[in-house]
Design an enzyme around this catalytic site. Structure first.
Site, short mmCIF file in Angstrom:
data_model
loop_
_atom_site.label_atom_id
_atom_site.label_comp_id
_atom_site.label_asym_id
_atom_site.label_seq_id
_atom_site.Cartn_x
_atom_site.Cartn_y
_atom_site.Cartn_z
CG ASP A 198 -1.89 1.11 1.27
OD1 ASP A 198 -1.55 2.20 0.75
OD2 ASP A 198 -2.97 0.94 1.84
CE1 TYR A 223 -7.19 10.39 0.54
CE2 TYR A 223 -8.30 9.17 -1.21
CZ TYR A 223 -7.91 9.28 0.12
OH TYR A 223 -8.21 8.28 0.99
NE ARG A 372 -1.62 12.10 9.64
CZ ARG A 372 -2.38 11.41 8.79
NH1 ARG A 372 -2.03 10.17 8.46
NH2 ARG A 372 -3.47 11.92 8.29
C1 LIG Z 1 -5.41 7.07 3.26
C2 LIG Z 1 -5.25 5.59 3.30
C3 LIG Z 1 -6.25 4.75 2.81
C4 LIG Z 1 -7.53 5.34 2.31
O1 LIG Z 1 -8.39 4.46 1.73
P1 LIG Z 1 -9.73 4.98 1.02
O2 LIG Z 1 -10.29 3.78 0.40
O3 LIG Z 1 -9.33 6.06 0.06
O4 LIG Z 1 -10.62 5.57 2.08
C5 LIG Z 1 -6.01 3.38 2.79
N1 LIG Z 1 -4.85 2.88 3.26
C6 LIG Z 1 -3.88 3.66 3.79
C7 LIG Z 1 -2.62 3.08 4.28
C8 LIG Z 1 -4.06 5.05 3.83
O5 LIG Z 1 -3.11 5.82 4.33
#
Ligand SMILES: *Cc1c(COP(=O)(O)O)cnc(C)c1O
Length: 413
Positions: A198, A223, A372
């Site tokens: 991720d 985003y 943060r």
């Molecule tokens: C911001 C973030 C998400 C966000 O997931 P959405 O499906 O866009 O709500 C997921 N995983 C991590 C590690 C993040 O930092």
């Protein structure tokens, strides 16, 4: 580092090789924005593109725009472009859906690619949606499947020969801790597991080379540091060697081999196209290009260098100027182990962050007590770091943060 003065910071800004990029963003005057790790600011080019999309592409050209404005191709075009920034080859990435949905797809795909294994391995203090999505998936699959959660530092040891896929977030959302993708992928492959990453807090923040690291699968946000716009679609990466070998289960018509044949039954599309599920939010998807174009123009090594300096300076200044007030660093001190954000724990962190926001320094708060701050080198200046800490010291010295108004919780923190 020796203690800096505000003048030192101004001098560093004057010779900063990235200094011209700040002008590409529509930042309000006087605002110090240290929250690009949650929602990146607006690239100025977005306003014109949005106007063109709404007035011409949608308003005048209507449905023709699927062909004439390239709407149908957008997930692929943006994916190839983003792939250049993240070390993916053309045809290995698309921009589509949310990160959470893409996590569901890559984990499902991984289990399909490694069908004799039943275990997903993840970090226990990952961003919640990653773990929640794994739980949702495993809930559909039956008791023989298992989610193993361990501390980030224990991932390598926990990679044993029962693991089908390990999925970790390279840069931890709270602490900013940076994992070694290559070491994890190497160990995963040595035990017959797949490695999925991720990159929500990596893309646009640190140099990433998915293929050099040996990554099998990946997802991430557009985003945050990529400045794609609120809720803009996420990305999904499938290394070419794994394409056409298993299927992700959200088998909507956009992932069909011939979507406009409207066949009764699903046939999986070739290559990365099988990762698409359905009609995309074009207005939001198209915006991703503005932030992304800025990144394709910069040297990520320079971005990293400045990011390290900004974070080092922030840590040093908070500790030297605000040390008396009980801030506890919750980020690796060693820059090699850190992304582009810095966290401090404080028992009154929520009220302090709110008081800072009232003074035009935007950071955020992650429960239970994590303050943060993200440092995005394209628009954060060295003097911003100085001024942010100066205002923090003010708030602490004056006791401003103790005011009642800073203690009430908002819905989004
Ligand atoms: C911001 C973030 C998400 C966000 O997931 P959405 O499906 O866009 O709500 C997921 N995983 C991590 C590690 C993040 O930092």
């Amino acid at each position: 580092m020796t203690i800096l003065t505000r003048d030192d910071c101004l001098k560093m800004d004057a010779v900063d090789p990235l200094k011209t990029y700040r002008d590409a963003f529509a930042l309000p005057d006087g605002l110090i924005y240290l929250d690009g790790n949650s929602l990146g600011p607006q690239p100025k080019a977005a306003a014109d593109l949005a106007a063109d999309l709404v007035k011409r592409q949608w308003g005048q050209d209507l449905i023709k725009s699927w062909n004439t404005a390239g709407w149908f191709e957008l997930p692929y075009k943006l994916g190839d472009k983003l792939g250049r920034l993240l070390g993916a080859n053309p045809g290995e990435m698309i921009v589509t859906d949310s990160t959470g949905i893409n996590i569901y797809k890559v984990l499902s795909l991984a289990l399909g690619l490694n069908p004799d294994r039943k275990t997903i391995l993840m970090e226990n203090d990952n961003f919640p949606t990653d773990v929640y999505m794994a739980e949702g998936l495993l809930g559909q699959l039956g008791d023989e499947y298992d989610l193993k959660l361990v501390a980030g530092d224990d991932i390598l040891d926990a990679l044993t020969d029962d693991v089908a896929v390990v999925m970790v977030t390279e840069v931890n959302y709270k602490t900013g801790r940076l994992l070694d993708m290559k070491a994890i992928a190497d160990k995963a492959h040595a035990v017959g597991a797949l490695a999925a990453f991720d990159l929500c807090h990596s893309a646009g923040a640190v140099p990433v080379d998915l293929n050099a690291a040996g990554a099998d699968l990946a997802v991430g946000c557009s985003y945050k540091y990529l400045n794609g716009g609120p809720g803009a679609p996420a990305f999904i990466f499938v290394a070419e060697r794994h394409q056409n070998k298993a299927q992700q289960p959200l088998s909507g018509w956009w992932g069909h081999k011939a979507p406009f044949e409207f066949e009764t039954r699903y046939r999986a599309g070739e290559g990365i196209s099988q990762m698409a599920s359905g009609t995309q939010p074009i207005l939001s998807l198209a915006m991703v290009d503005c932030g992304l174009s800025l990144f394709l123009d910069v040297d990520m090594a320079q971005v990293r260098q400045k990011s390290v300096k900004l974070c080092d300076m922030f840590i040093e200044l908070v500790e030297s100027r605000c040390g008396a007030w009980g801030f506890e660093l919750n980020t690796p001190r060693d820059a090699v182990k850190r992304g582009s954000q810095v966290s401090f724990n404080h028992s009154d962190g929520y009220a302090i962050v709110k008081a800072l926001i009232a003074k035009d320094v935007i950071g955020d708060f992650r429960a239970p007590q994590n303050m943060r701050f993200g440092f995005a080198p394209l628009y954060v200046r060295y003097v911003d770091v100085w001024d942010a800490v100066d205002r923090l010291a003010d708030i602490m010295e004056s006791g401003e943060w103790q005011k009642e108004i800073y203690h009430a919780r908002d819905a989004v923190t």
